[in-house]
Design an enzyme around this catalytic site. Structure first.
Site, PDB file in Angstrom:
ATOM      1  N   LYS A 163      37.736  41.553  47.046  1.00  0.00           N
ATOM      2  CA  LYS A 163      38.989  42.225  47.422  1.00  0.00           C
ATOM      3  C   LYS A 163      39.801  42.616  46.192  1.00  0.00           C
ATOM      4  CE  LYS A 163      42.178  38.334  47.677  1.00  0.00           C
ATOM      5  NZ  LYS A 163      41.353  37.320  46.990  1.00  0.00           N
ATOM      6  N   ASP A 211      43.021  39.728  54.119  1.00  0.00           N
ATOM      7  CA  ASP A 211      43.210  39.466  52.693  1.00  0.00           C
ATOM      8  C   ASP A 211      43.005  40.737  51.876  1.00  0.00           C
ATOM      9  OD1 ASP A 211      44.001  37.633  50.843  1.00  0.00           O
ATOM     10  OD2 ASP A 211      42.027  36.769  50.507  1.00  0.00           O
ATOM     11  N   SER A 235      50.667  42.267  43.928  1.00  0.00           N
ATOM     12  CA  SER A 235      49.277  42.029  43.543  1.00  0.00           C
ATOM     13  C   SER A 235      49.039  42.424  42.091  1.00  0.00           C
ATOM     14  CB  SER A 235      48.338  42.835  44.457  1.00  0.00           C
ATOM     15  OG  SER A 235      47.028  42.866  43.918  1.00  0.00           O
TER      16      SER A 235
END
Length: 197
Positions: free
Chosen positions: A62, A115, A125
């Site tokens: 991810k 996620d 992030s």
């Protein structure tokens, strides 16, 4: 394995007791049941899985996809392009996990799509921020400084995934594309080429 890799992002939400979910994966049924029982409450949903490999795979990859999403935003492309990239990557990764003997259904868990979505859209992030810097074609020294001072998991994971897939003789267009941009310093427009394939 309990997927709480976005704990820093989740932390404030946990304190504020807002609804959220995590996935706990283990080969041992008693273990996942015990963790679910000890953690779950009216705000926190805990799903369980026996697919440890698939859960860990999604938890790592991810971060690579988040870098790609950040690059797209940094290029000032619209949200529809980022959504297309997200969707294309999601389907490719789901098939890649399955080809490596993981469970396709792991893609639809909190450790999978939830996620992935959080990491690919959150301004908090680190991977997404790193991608935006590349997309904006910021000064190389600033990007290098960010890598040195910040934990950008996807930067290191990308190299590991690229080498692992080569050893296993598996193909992943998104991994190859991202590796070409990040490590071979090729044109960021390769992401646009990826979307056209």
């Amino acid at each position: 394995y309990c997927d709480i890799s976005n704990l820093l992002i989740y932390y404030i939400d946990m304190v504020n007791e807002v609804p959220m979910g995590i996935l706990c994966a283990s080969k041992n049924t008693k273990t996942v049941r015990a963790i679910k029982k000890s953690l779950e409450n009216e705000y926190l949903s805990v799903d369980t899985s026996h697919d440890v490999f698939g859960t860990e795979f999604w938890g790592a990859i991810k971060n690579i996809i988040a870098i790609g999403c950040g690059i797209i935003e940094g290029m000032n492309l619209p949200e529809s392009t980022r959504a297309m990239f997200f969707s294309k990557c999601f389907n490719e990764i789901m098939n890649l996990v399955y080809s490596l003997n993981g469970n396709k259904s792991s893609a639809l868990t909190y450790a999978g799509i939830e996620d992935l979505f959080l990491t690919c859209t959150s301004q908090k992030s680190r991977n997404y921020t790193f991608g935006k810097m590349i997309g904006k074609k910021m000064n190389k020294s600033k990007i290098d400084k960010y890598i040195q001072e910040t934990t950008v998991e996807g930067y290191y994971t990308l190299k590991s995934f690229y080498e692992m897939l080569r050893k296993k003789k598996k193909k992943s267009l998104i991994i190859e594309t991202m590796y070409s941009i990040i490590y071979k310093k090729m044109d960021i427009n390769l992401l646009i080429d990826y979307l056209k394939k």
